[in-house]
Design a protein around this motif. Structure first.
Motif, PDB file in Angstrom:
ATOM      1  N   MET A   1       0.826  -1.201   0.000  1.00 48.62           N
ATOM      2  CA  MET A   1       0.000   0.000   0.000  1.00 48.62           C
ATOM      3  C   MET A   1       0.867   1.259   0.000  1.00 48.62           C
ATOM      4  SD  MET A   1      -3.061  -1.029  -0.187  1.00 48.62           S
ATOM      5  CE  MET A   1      -3.961   0.448   0.226  1.00 48.62           C
ATOM      6  N   PHE A   2       2.025   1.194   0.651  1.00 49.53           N
ATOM      7  CA  PHE A   2       2.920   2.355   0.705  1.00 49.53           C
ATOM      8  C   PHE A   2       3.329   2.783  -0.695  1.00 49.53           C
ATOM      9  CE2 PHE A   2       7.420   3.603   0.491  1.00 49.53           C
ATOM     10  CZ  PHE A   2       7.361   4.819   1.152  1.00 49.53           C
ATOM     11  N   ALA A   3       3.772   1.829  -1.511  1.00 46.43           N
ATOM     12  CA  ALA A   3       4.248   2.156  -2.856  1.00 46.43           C
ATOM     13  C   ALA A   3       3.108   2.685  -3.728  1.00 46.43           C
ATOM     14  CB  ALA A   3       4.881   0.923  -3.498  1.00 46.43           C
ATOM     15  N   LYS A   4       1.947   2.060  -3.650  1.00 41.77           N
ATOM     16  CA  LYS A   4       0.818   2.475  -4.487  1.00 41.77           C
ATOM     17  C   LYS A   4       0.353   3.877  -4.120  1.00 41.77           C
ATOM     18  CE  LYS A   4      -2.249   1.673  -7.663  1.00 41.77           C
ATOM     19  NZ  LYS A   4      -1.832   1.505  -9.077  1.00 41.77           N
ATOM     20  N   ARG A   5       0.187   4.134  -2.831  1.00 43.18           N
ATOM     21  CA  ARG A   5      -0.286   5.448  -2.399  1.00 43.18           C
ATOM     22  C   ARG A   5       0.729   6.536  -2.721  1.00 43.18           C
ATOM     23  NH1 ARG A   5      -2.648   3.806   3.607  1.00 43.18           N
ATOM     24  NH2 ARG A   5      -4.495   2.666   2.869  1.00 43.18           N
ATOM     25  N   LEU A   6       2.009   6.222  -2.494  1.00 38.85           N
ATOM     26  CA  LEU A   6       3.040   7.225  -2.762  1.00 38.85           C
ATOM     27  C   LEU A   6       3.153   7.497  -4.260  1.00 38.85           C
ATOM     28  CD1 LEU A   6       5.117   9.032  -1.447  1.00 38.85           C
ATOM     29  CD2 LEU A   6       6.792   7.188  -1.647  1.00 38.85           C
ATOM     30  N   SER A   7       2.983   6.467  -5.090  1.00 35.45           N
ATOM     31  CA  SER A   7       3.038   6.674  -6.539  1.00 35.45           C
ATOM     32  C   SER A   7       1.901   7.574  -7.011  1.00 35.45           C
ATOM     33  CB  SER A   7       2.979   5.328  -7.265  1.00 35.45           C
ATOM     34  OG  SER A   7       1.712   4.706  -7.098  1.00 35.45           O
ATOM     35  N   SER A  52      16.762   6.068   3.173  1.00 34.50           N
ATOM     36  CA  SER A  52      15.961   5.997   4.391  1.00 34.50           C
ATOM     37  C   SER A  52      15.328   4.620   4.552  1.00 34.50           C
ATOM     38  CB  SER A  52      14.874   7.071   4.366  1.00 34.50           C
ATOM     39  OG  SER A  52      14.035   6.962   5.498  1.00 34.50           O
ATOM     40  N   LEU A  53      14.804   4.088   3.454  1.00 35.81           N
ATOM     41  CA  LEU A  53      14.159   2.772   3.518  1.00 35.81           C
ATOM     42  C   LEU A  53      15.168   1.659   3.778  1.00 35.81           C
ATOM     43  CD1 LEU A  53      11.568   2.984   0.588  1.00 35.81           C
ATOM     44  CD2 LEU A  53      11.251   3.514   3.002  1.00 35.81           C
ATOM     45  N   GLU A  54      16.429   1.904   3.410  1.00 31.16           N
ATOM     46  CA  GLU A  54      17.446   0.878   3.622  1.00 31.16           C
ATOM     47  C   GLU A  54      17.642   0.588   5.103  1.00 31.16           C
ATOM     48  OE1 GLU A  54      21.755  -0.356   1.711  1.00 31.16           O
ATOM     49  OE2 GLU A  54      21.043   1.715   1.589  1.00 31.16           O
ATOM     50  N   SER A  55      17.478   1.611   5.938  1.00 31.99           N
ATOM     51  CA  SER A  55      17.570   1.384   7.381  1.00 31.99           C
ATOM     52  C   SER A  55      16.340   0.665   7.914  1.00 31.99           C
ATOM     53  CB  SER A  55      17.735   2.720   8.113  1.00 31.99           C
ATOM     54  OG  SER A  55      16.612   3.564   7.890  1.00 31.99           O
ATOM     55  N   LEU A  56      15.295   0.584   7.089  1.00 30.31           N
ATOM     56  CA  LEU A  56      14.068  -0.143   7.446  1.00 30.31           C
ATOM     57  C   LEU A  56      13.895  -1.350   6.533  1.00 30.31           C
ATOM     58  CD1 LEU A  56      11.795   3.006   7.789  1.00 30.31           C
ATOM     59  CD2 LEU A  56      12.678   1.636   9.679  1.00 30.31           C
ATOM     60  N   LYS A  57      15.016  -1.949   6.145  1.00 31.73           N
ATOM     61  CA  LYS A  57      14.989  -3.053   5.191  1.00 31.73           C
ATOM     62  C   LYS A  57      14.190  -4.241   5.714  1.00 31.73           C
ATOM     63  CE  LYS A  57      18.775  -3.479   2.942  1.00 31.73           C
ATOM     64  NZ  LYS A  57      20.170  -3.823   2.541  1.00 31.73           N
ATOM     65  N   HIS A  58      14.154  -4.396   7.034  1.00 31.87           N
ATOM     66  CA  HIS A  58      13.387  -5.500   7.611  1.00 31.87           C
ATOM     67  C   HIS A  58      11.889  -5.311   7.409  1.00 31.87           C
ATOM     68  CE1 HIS A  58      13.541  -2.334  10.658  1.00 31.87           C
ATOM     69  NE2 HIS A  58      12.439  -2.844  11.183  1.00 31.87           N
ATOM     70  N   VAL A  59      11.474  -4.092   7.083  1.00 33.49           N
ATOM     71  CA  VAL A  59      10.059  -3.807   6.842  1.00 33.49           C
ATOM     72  C   VAL A  59       9.741  -3.841   5.350  1.00 33.49           C
ATOM     73  CG1 VAL A  59       8.206  -2.109   7.111  1.00 33.49           C
ATOM     74  CG2 VAL A  59       9.900  -2.414   8.930  1.00 33.49           C
ATOM     75  N   PHE A  60      10.575  -3.178   4.545  1.00 33.80           N
ATOM     76  CA  PHE A  60      10.283  -3.023   3.125  1.00 33.80           C
ATOM     77  C   PHE A  60      10.954  -4.073   2.248  1.00 33.80           C
ATOM     78  CE2 PHE A  60       9.690   1.161   5.033  1.00 33.80           C
ATOM     79  CZ  PHE A  60       8.463   1.522   4.527  1.00 33.80           C
ATOM     80  N   ASP A  62      14.697  -5.887   0.455  1.00 35.41           N
ATOM     81  CA  ASP A  62      15.738  -5.459  -0.485  1.00 35.41           C
ATOM     82  C   ASP A  62      15.159  -5.036  -1.828  1.00 35.41           C
ATOM     83  OD1 ASP A  62      17.853  -5.896   1.267  1.00 35.41           O
ATOM     84  OD2 ASP A  62      17.968  -8.014   0.761  1.00 35.41           O
ATOM     85  N   PHE A  63      14.196  -5.802  -2.311  1.00 36.68           N
ATOM     86  CA  PHE A  63      13.648  -5.530  -3.640  1.00 36.68           C
ATOM     87  C   PHE A  63      13.034  -4.139  -3.713  1.00 36.68           C
ATOM     88  CE2 PHE A  63       9.971  -5.905  -6.610  1.00 36.68           C
ATOM     89  CZ  PHE A  63      10.710  -5.982  -7.780  1.00 36.68           C
ATOM     90  N   ALA A  64      12.220  -3.787  -2.730  1.00 39.92           N
ATOM     91  CA  ALA A  64      11.573  -2.473  -2.728  1.00 39.92           C
ATOM     92  C   ALA A  64      12.606  -1.359  -2.630  1.00 39.92           C
ATOM     93  CB  ALA A  64      10.581  -2.385  -1.567  1.00 39.92           C
ATOM     94  N   VAL A  65      13.594  -1.540  -1.774  1.00 42.66           N
ATOM     95  CA  VAL A  65      14.626  -0.513  -1.604  1.00 42.66           C
ATOM     96  C   VAL A  65      15.381  -0.293  -2.906  1.00 42.66           C
ATOM     97  CG1 VAL A  65      16.769   0.057  -0.406  1.00 42.66           C
ATOM     98  CG2 VAL A  65      14.866  -0.943   0.867  1.00 42.66           C
ATOM     99  N   ASN A  66      15.753  -1.370  -3.579  1.00 39.42           N
ATOM    100  CA  ASN A  66      16.537  -1.251  -4.809  1.00 39.42           C
ATOM    101  C   ASN A  66      15.722  -0.669  -5.959  1.00 39.42           C
ATOM    102  OD1 ASN A  66      18.919  -2.258  -3.722  1.00 39.42           O
ATOM    103  ND2 ASN A  66      18.319  -4.370  -4.086  1.00 39.42           N
ATOM    104  N   VAL A  67      14.453  -1.048  -6.052  1.00 37.66           N
ATOM    105  CA  VAL A  67      13.604  -0.495  -7.109  1.00 37.66           C
ATOM    106  C   VAL A  67      13.440   1.011  -6.922  1.00 37.66           C
ATOM    107  CG1 VAL A  67      11.252  -0.456  -8.024  1.00 37.66           C
ATOM    108  CG2 VAL A  67      12.365  -2.632  -7.585  1.00 37.66           C
TER     109      VAL A  67
END
Length: 246
Positions: A1-7, A52-60, A62-67
């Motif tokens: 939902m984070f990615a969709k809403r932010l997009s 910023s998301l890299e420090s929250l990698k356990h939540v988001f 690797d794939f989301a952070v890299n994309v």
């Protein structure tokens, strides 16, 4: 939902920082508010969203952070966020289907293991005196069952503690990148499971790379973004390194 809403917010022309603040204000759980607060703080201090998301990698993950990192570096953040949302949606649907398909086998396996433990630990010891009274040699399978039953009765607690310790150790080691890479490489070398894993991973790689190429990938060549970064972003560094591609 984070990615969709932010997009959607980015597509509407809302600045990234303001968009994250809006997501924070609309969040209902304390955990989500804390996560958004950290992202807002990092972006306000000049960090990239991916950093910023890299420090929250356990939540988001690797794939989301890299994309998102590729989107920020190539100027296609909106498209990458939308792509990420679609990929995560497909992943969730696949996960639900897999879990649904595995429920019945899991119940059968659990019941079988429980029945085996019940027979070995409680039922079998009560009928062992009958076998001991026989004067002829018992079949090998029966003698094996008697031996296993005796081991469980004598060392059952130690076996259980050892199994729990191994599980905890594996979970701890699985957090280490080198250990995960070693496990991935080992799985890929197993005759049957390795081929099965590759037959699953390579189509995912091809599909993601195709989607990536269609999503204005010319920005990568124009801005000099390394191909390795773009490849690992859409396939996962662990997989690429386990294949010894680099």
């Amino acid at each position: 939902m984070f990615a969709k809403r932010l997009s959607i917010l980015v597509k509407a022309g809302i600045p990234l920082l303001e968009g994250v603040k809006m997501l924070k204000n609309s969040a209902t759980s304390r955990a989500a508010i804390a996560i958004y607060s950290q992202i807002v703080s990092d972006v306000e201090r000049g960090k990239f969203l991916a950093s910023s998301l890299e420090s929250l990698k356990h939540v988001f993950g690797d794939f989301a952070v890299n994309v998102i990192r590729v989107g920020e570096m190539s100027g296609t953040l909106e498209g990458n966020l939308n792509y990420l949302a679609e990929e995560l949606k497909k992943k969730q649907e696949l996960k639900r289907k897999v879990v649904g398909a595995l429920i019945y086998p899991a119940i059968v396996v659990t019941a079988t293991i429980a029945l085996s433990i019940l027979l070995t630990a409680f039922i079998f010891p009560k009928i062992m005196p009958i076998f001991d009274s026989f004067k002829f040699e018992l079949p090998f399978t029966t003698r094996a069952l008697i031996f296993v039953s005796g081991v469980f009765l004598k060392y059952g607690i130690y076996i259980l503690l050892g199994f729990v310790a191994l599980v905890v150790l594996f979970i701890f080691l699985h957090r280490l990148p080198k250990f995960r890479m070693a496990i991935d490489g080992f799985i890929l070398k197993i005759p049957i499971f390795g081929r099965l894993a590759q037959s699953i991973i390579w189509p995912i790689f091809a599909a993601r790379w195709d989607s990536f190429s269609k999503a204005k990938s010319w920005w990568l060549r124009r801005r000099g973004l390394p191909v390795i970064l773009s490849a690992t972003a859409f396939t996962g560094e662990r997989f690429m390194r386990s294949r010894k591609a680099f």
